[in-house]
Write an enzyme that holds these catalytic residues in place. Sequence first.
Site, mmCIF file in Angstrom:
data_model
loop_
_atom_site.group_PDB
_atom_site.id
_atom_site.type_symbol
_atom_site.label_atom_id
_atom_site.label_comp_id
_atom_site.label_asym_id
_atom_site.label_seq_id
_atom_site.Cartn_x
_atom_site.Cartn_y
_atom_site.Cartn_z
ATOM 1 N N GLY A 12 22.784 2.049 19.604
ATOM 2 C CA GLY A 12 22.758 3.184 20.545
ATOM 3 C C GLY A 12 22.550 4.533 19.789
ATOM 4 C CB SER A 13 21.764 5.835 16.444
ATOM 5 O OG SER A 13 20.781 4.975 16.140
ATOM 6 C CG ASN A 14 16.416 4.935 18.061
ATOM 7 O OD1 ASN A 14 15.775 5.832 17.663
ATOM 8 N ND2 ASN A 14 16.533 3.942 17.104
ATOM 9 C CG LEU A 85 17.887 -6.946 19.342
ATOM 10 C CD1 LEU A 85 18.704 -7.623 18.375
ATOM 11 C CD2 LEU A 85 16.647 -6.644 18.658
ATOM 12 C CB ILE A 88 9.730 -6.838 28.207
ATOM 13 C CG1 ILE A 88 10.398 -6.041 27.349
ATOM 14 C CG2 ILE A 88 9.444 -6.224 29.499
ATOM 15 C CD1 ILE A 88 11.851 -5.664 27.690
ATOM 16 C CG ASN A 102 10.007 -2.046 20.968
ATOM 17 O OD1 ASN A 102 11.287 -1.605 20.915
ATOM 18 N ND2 ASN A 102 9.534 -2.831 19.897
ATOM 19 C CG HIS A 104 9.269 -3.209 14.540
ATOM 20 N ND1 HIS A 104 9.903 -4.254 15.031
ATOM 21 C CD2 HIS A 104 8.871 -3.391 13.380
ATOM 22 C CE1 HIS A 104 10.099 -5.078 13.999
ATOM 23 N NE2 HIS A 104 9.088 -4.796 13.016
ATOM 24 C CD GLU A 174 14.207 3.065 14.243
ATOM 25 O OE1 GLU A 174 14.640 3.257 15.301
ATOM 26 O OE2 GLU A 174 14.240 2.288 13.180
HETATM 27 C C1 GAR Z 1 16.460 0.628 15.394
HETATM 28 O O1 GAR Z 1 16.441 0.672 13.625
HETATM 29 C C2 GAR Z 1 15.081 0.023 15.870
HETATM 30 O O2 GAR Z 1 13.918 0.141 15.394
HETATM 31 C C3 GAR Z 1 15.756 -1.356 15.748
HETATM 32 O O3 GAR Z 1 16.996 -1.726 15.804
HETATM 33 C C4 GAR Z 1 17.544 -0.630 15.666
HETATM 34 C C5 GAR Z 1 18.447 -0.087 16.625
HETATM 35 O O4 GAR Z 1 19.324 1.085 16.257
HETATM 36 N N1 GAR Z 1 14.737 -2.248 16.706
HETATM 37 C C6 GAR Z 1 13.865 -3.526 16.218
HETATM 38 O O5 GAR Z 1 14.293 -4.023 15.208
HETATM 39 C C7 GAR Z 1 13.088 -4.241 17.168
HETATM 40 N N2 GAR Z 1 12.382 -5.170 16.653
HETATM 41 P P1 GAR Z 1 20.047 1.806 17.246
HETATM 42 O O6 GAR Z 1 20.600 0.847 18.382
HETATM 43 O O7 GAR Z 1 21.178 2.406 16.894
HETATM 44 O O8 GAR Z 1 19.111 2.709 18.102
#
Ligand code: GAR
Length: 197
Positions: A12-14, A85, A88, A102, A104, A174
Site C-alpha cells: 500500500g505504499s504506492n 498481482l 486483469i 500499472n 512495474h 515509484e
Molecule cells: C511495488 O514495487 C510495485 O512496483 C510492485 O509491487 C510493489 C508494491 O508496493 N509491483 C509489481 O511487482 C507488479 N509486477 P506497495 O504495495 O508498497 O505499493
Amino acid sequence: MIRLAILASGGGSNADAILRYFSGHPQIQIVLIACNREAAIVYQVAEYHCVESIQLSRERFQAGDGYLPVFQDKQVSGLILAGFLWKIPSVLIEAFPDRILNIHPALLPKFGGQGMYGLRVHEAVLAAHETESGITIHRVDEHYDNGDVVFQAHCPVNPHDTPNSLAQRVLQLEHQHYPPTIENYFTQQTNSELTLN
Ligand code: GAR
C-alpha cells in the site's frame, strides 16, 4: 471530476503516495481501493484517507463480472494498479480501454511477465549484473507487464546492492513519479473519452 479506483495487493505504499498527491485535487479523485488479500495494510491506508475499500474474491474478479458493476456504480472512469498481482480480466480491459495503468519496478520489457513481482524482480536484475534499473508505468492489456509504456525513470544499481536496497531505491522513484504520471495521463484525455462504455 475524474474518478479513479486503485487496485492493490498489500503493502500500500504506492496507494498512500497516490492518495496524498490527489487529496483536494481539482480534477482527480480516488474513490475506491480494491484489494485481493485479507488484512492487508492497504485497508488501513484507505481508512486513513477516508476512502472506501473492498476485498476482491478471485472467483468474481477473474471468472465473474470483474466487479464492473461496483466500479460503474461509483462512476469510476479508470483503474490504477499499485502493486496488484492478479491478471486483469478482459471484461475490465474492454470496459476501460486505455484507462488502466500499472507500475512495474524495473525497466520493461526486461524483468517482467508472470511471477515477476516484488523482490523477485530485483533479484533478477542483480543476477543479470545490470548497472541500472528503474520503473515502468504502462497501459494494461490482457498480458502481464505488456501494454504500451507511458513513462520510465532510471536509477543506478550499486555494486553492493541487495534485492532490498535496490527495492527501496526503486520504490522511492515509484512514489515520486506515479502520481504525476497518473495526473498527466488522465487529465490529457478529454472528458468525453472518460465516460464509461
Ligand atoms: C511495488 O514495487 C510495485 O512496483 C510492485 O509491487 C510493489 C508494491 O508496493 N509491483 C509489481 O511487482 C507488479 N509486477 P506497495 O504495495 O508498497 O505499493
